[in-house]
Design a protein around this motif. Structure first.
Motif, PDB file in Angstrom:
ATOM      1  N   ILE A 157       0.831  -1.199   0.000  1.00 48.53           N
ATOM      2  CA  ILE A 157       0.000   0.000   0.000  1.00 48.53           C
ATOM      3  C   ILE A 157       0.866   1.249   0.000  1.00 48.53           C
ATOM      4  O   ILE A 157       1.718   1.408   0.863  1.00 48.53           O
ATOM      5  CB  ILE A 157      -0.943   0.011   1.221  1.00 48.53           C
ATOM      6  CG1 ILE A 157      -1.922  -1.143   1.121  1.00 48.53           C
ATOM      7  CG2 ILE A 157      -1.681   1.340   1.323  1.00 48.53           C
ATOM      8  CD1 ILE A 157      -2.769  -1.332   2.344  1.00 48.53           C
ATOM      9  N   VAL A 158       0.652   2.096  -0.979  1.00 43.09           N
ATOM     10  CA  VAL A 158       1.332   3.379  -0.998  1.00 43.09           C
ATOM     11  C   VAL A 158       0.312   4.497  -0.798  1.00 43.09           C
ATOM     12  O   VAL A 158       0.472   5.374   0.031  1.00 43.09           O
ATOM     13  CB  VAL A 158       2.102   3.592  -2.315  1.00 43.09           C
ATOM     14  CG1 VAL A 158       2.738   4.973  -2.339  1.00 43.09           C
ATOM     15  CG2 VAL A 158       3.187   2.540  -2.473  1.00 43.09           C
ATOM     16  N   TYR A 159      -0.769   4.433  -1.552  1.00 44.43           N
ATOM     17  CA  TYR A 159      -1.834   5.418  -1.413  1.00 44.43           C
ATOM     18  C   TYR A 159      -3.091   4.734  -0.884  1.00 44.43           C
ATOM     19  O   TYR A 159      -3.276   3.537  -1.070  1.00 44.43           O
ATOM     20  CB  TYR A 159      -2.165   6.040  -2.763  1.00 44.43           C
ATOM     21  CG  TYR A 159      -1.057   6.820  -3.369  1.00 44.43           C
ATOM     22  CD1 TYR A 159      -0.663   8.036  -2.825  1.00 44.43           C
ATOM     23  CD2 TYR A 159      -0.403   6.358  -4.504  1.00 44.43           C
ATOM     24  CE1 TYR A 159       0.349   8.770  -3.396  1.00 44.43           C
ATOM     25  CE2 TYR A 159       0.620   7.086  -5.079  1.00 44.43           C
ATOM     26  CZ  TYR A 159       0.989   8.292  -4.529  1.00 44.43           C
ATOM     27  OH  TYR A 159       1.991   9.020  -5.090  1.00 44.43           O
ATOM     28  N   CYS A 211      -3.545  11.592  -5.475  1.00 46.62           N
ATOM     29  CA  CYS A 211      -3.175  10.574  -6.450  1.00 46.62           C
ATOM     30  C   CYS A 211      -4.420  10.198  -7.236  1.00 46.62           C
ATOM     31  O   CYS A 211      -5.529  10.575  -6.879  1.00 46.62           O
ATOM     32  CB  CYS A 211      -2.604   9.343  -5.740  1.00 46.62           C
ATOM     33  SG  CYS A 211      -3.840   8.403  -4.853  1.00 46.62           S
ATOM     34  N   GLN A 223      -3.937   4.583  -9.003  1.00 47.31           N
ATOM     35  CA  GLN A 223      -2.661   4.477  -8.280  1.00 47.31           C
ATOM     36  C   GLN A 223      -2.867   3.871  -6.901  1.00 47.31           C
ATOM     37  O   GLN A 223      -1.957   3.278  -6.332  1.00 47.31           O
ATOM     38  CB  GLN A 223      -2.035   5.865  -8.127  1.00 47.31           C
ATOM     39  CG  GLN A 223      -1.405   6.391  -9.385  1.00 47.31           C
ATOM     40  CD  GLN A 223      -0.819   7.767  -9.150  1.00 47.31           C
ATOM     41  OE1 GLN A 223      -1.513   8.668  -8.704  1.00 47.31           O
ATOM     42  NE2 GLN A 223       0.452   7.924  -9.449  1.00 47.31           N
TER      43      GLN A 223
END
Lengths: 268, 368
Positions: free
Chosen positions: A56-58, A68, A72
């Protein structure tokens, strides 16, 4: 037509997230494009059960804050390419999103995915309202306990008031031996109380705990289990197929013999 | 809300195909190998640069190519809708370091209005600060443009403040005087009293309030604080971008960052304690964890690729430095030693602290 289904229960710890994860995987295995939406902001778990936490980044909050794009934030599962997860933020509260924003997110996802499963948080407050806002259908998860059934009943009422009328029941963690000995509510007892159509019964299985801790949904496991079979049957019933319910009410040893039979057929 | 913003593109996820990289620098036989999975160059919330590395992921590569073509090109193949393209451009503009000259021609048509929006987004990351300036202990609240005023944000600020106060409890001298810098934040007497009580609990005394709001000044006056009327600096966005701000003083915290906890600081962060899974630390400078790092650490969040992450026990969920992301390996190690994570041309690498200080630090210094 995209099916937007919320998994909810009222009471916590009855297996909403486990059902969401396994059902999502089972539907993806049937070749459907599935998006799992974690609506449990602040106490997210769905990513853990799917074993996707470290990807998980966003999160949904960043999408809504326009930091974002939606695609994404979607986390793809490498084991099952048909499934994506829209993670919830862990560092915010349930008030970080509004029902309208949830609708916006889900409607955007609906353009691409055939199934959108929303994992609702426990309770009937803001988080619950967010989760049910975009939903067209609901799956009520309950365990055969008085408290869980009572809460489920309340939630069914709230869903109907919200205009979600297609509601199905999943009874989780049933122990046939205890039902036999009259120590546990039976499927019939629960159904009598809630009076909504049953879509699946999942037996209590230690392997569910193992799969949860490993982040590998039971449905993906190579060795068959009755619980995984139950999840797959629910997926097929959602697809409109008529699938016989598993005979769980039969004596305890029957489960093991059934499992053994399953194992043998796999080996032979 | 703009519907373009939420539209889906053919390229679904930037985290899908993952090459493996050997992360330990010193591969002597005693070192058990520790592979970090490298998701290089996913754009990050704070990492404001699009890098030009060889192993850029598909969508980033496409982004760059679209940027090179033309802003008006919104055919069915383009992965970013026009609105988003603008935001990418803005973002490139905001970071002159990573912007190539060839893109500059496309940047002129960006309206100031949108720049304002972008500014807000960046500022949103600002948390409550506790710092000493000329011997005075200042408690600085974010401005209303940074964190819009509402009951929810007040409770968030409140929690942040308590966290910061508890995190530096041991080193504080009792009965220190605190000056509250409320900026343009609207505070009523109830909130000010709440603040004072909390500060009293940790043996700090609230003495003065600096504010640019009349109502806050009146509330502070009636409660008997000395009030300093300040003029809020109206910062022109262009100025901010032209002159990069110096990093803030290091933030020293003695605490466990638990799941859901978030520490953001425009400088280096030192944590005496653990970062649990689900916790996140975002620093514009380095991150030093005297304990176990098991959550997410993001160093050099404004794009500084020289930043490093240090931990006594490195078991992160994710490491981010500037615009690079690395995931933890599936198998965890049994034995741990202090380690340092830093960026190389192949992405984020980790080496033992002892080896790092000998070899790498000098190398980094040489390259500077």
């Amino acid at each position: 037509m995209t099916r937007i289904i919320v998994t909810t229960s009222g009471k916590g710890g009855v297996g909403k997230t486990t059902v969401s994860a396994n059902l999502g995987m089972a539907l993806a295995k049937l070749g459907r494009q599935v998006a799992l939406v974690d609506a449990d902001f602040g106490l997210r778990n769905l990513d853990l059960l799917l074993g996707l936490e470290n990807r998980i980044v966003y999160t949904a909050v960043e999408v809504l804050a326009r930091e974002c794009r939606l695609d994404q934030a979607l986390v793809k599962d490498k084991r099952q390419p048909n499934l994506v997860l829209l993670p919830a933020a862990q560092n915010r509260s349930k008030d970080a999103v509004t029902p309208d924003q949830m609708k916006l997110l889900v409607n955007a996802l609906a353009k691409k995915y055939q199934y959108i499963l929303i994992d609702s948080p426990a309770g009937i407050e803001m988080g619950f309202k967010n989760a049910i806002a975009p939903a067209k259908e609901a799956l009520i998860v309950t365990t055969p306990e008085i408290s869980a059934v009572r809460d489920a009943d309340r939630v069914v009422g709230l869903l109907e008031a919200q205009g979600v009328n297609k509601i199905h029941l999943i009874i989780n963690r049933i122990r046939p031996a205890m039902v036999q000995a009259n120590d546990m509510m039976s499927v019939q007892d629960v159904q009598e109380l809630l009076a909504i159509p049953l879509i699946g019964v999942i037996p209590d299985d230690e392997r569910v705990i193992v799969s949860t801790n490993r982040g590998e949904p039971l449905v993906l496991s190579d060795t068959p289990s009755i619980a995984a079979l139950a999840f797959e049957n629910i997926a097929r019933r959602l697809e409109g197929q008529t699938v016989e319910f598993l005979e769980l009410d039969s004596p305890n040893d029957n489960i093991f013999s059934r499992l053994r039979k399953l194992l043998w057929t796999k080996i032979v | 809300m703009n519907s373009d913003h939420l539209s889906l593109s053919p390229v679904t996820c930037h985290l899908s195909p993952v090459p493996y990289f050997q992360l330990r620098m010193n591969s002597d036989s005693t070192n058990s190998s520790n592979d970090f999975q490298q998701d290089s160059n996913s754009q990050l919330p704070g990492g404001k640069s699009i890098s030009k590395q060889a192993d850029v992921e598909e969508n980033i590569a496409k982004t760059a190519s679209i940027l090179a073509d033309s802003t008006d090109d919104t055919d069915s193949n383009s992965i970013i809708p026009n609105a988003d393209l603008n935001s990418v451009l803005l973002y490139l503009q905001a970071n002159a370091v990573s912007t190539n000259a060839e893109y500059n021609s496309n940047l002129s048509d960006v309206s100031n209005n949108e720049l304002g929006l972008l500014e807000e987004k960046i500022n949103h990351k600002i948390q409550v600060q506790l710092k000493t300036e000329e011997g005075r202990l200042l408690l600085i609240l974010p401005t209303e443009s940074q964190v819009p005023g509402s009951e929810i944000s007040w409770s968030e600020i409140w929690q942040q403040m308590k966290q910061r106060l508890n995190g530096s409890d041991r080193l504080r001298i009792p009965n220190t005087i605190v000056h509250l810098v409320a900026q343009d934040r609207l505070l009523d007497s109830r909130q000010l009293q709440q603040l004072e009580e909390t500060l009293n609990e940790v043996q700090l005394q609230l003495k003065s309030v600096a504010t640019s709001r009349r109502q806050t000044a009146i509330a502070a006056c009636t409660l008997g604080y000395s009030v300093e009327q300040i003029q809020l600096q109206i910062s022109f966005t262009t100025d901010l971008q032209a002159t990069p701000k110096a990093l803030a003083d290091a933030l020293y915290l003695e605490m466990t960052v638990r799941s859901g906890g978030e520490i953001r600081h425009p400088g280096t962060v030192i944590i005496l304690g653990d970062i649990n899974p689900g916790g996140i630390v975002v620093a514009d400078g380095d991150i030093l964890v005297w304990g176990r790092l098991r959550g997410v650490a993001h160093a050099g969040a404004t794009g500084n690729r020289e930043c490093i992450i240090m931990a006594l026990q490195m078991e992160p969920t994710q490491l981010r430095i500037a615009d690079a992301v690395a995931r933890a390996p599936e198998k965890s190690l049994r034995q741990f030693s202090p380690e340092v994570a830093y960026i190389t041309s192949q992405g984020i690498r980790i080496s033992k602290a002892a080896d790092f200080s000998r070899n790498q630090l000098s190398k980094i210094n040489q390259s500077l």
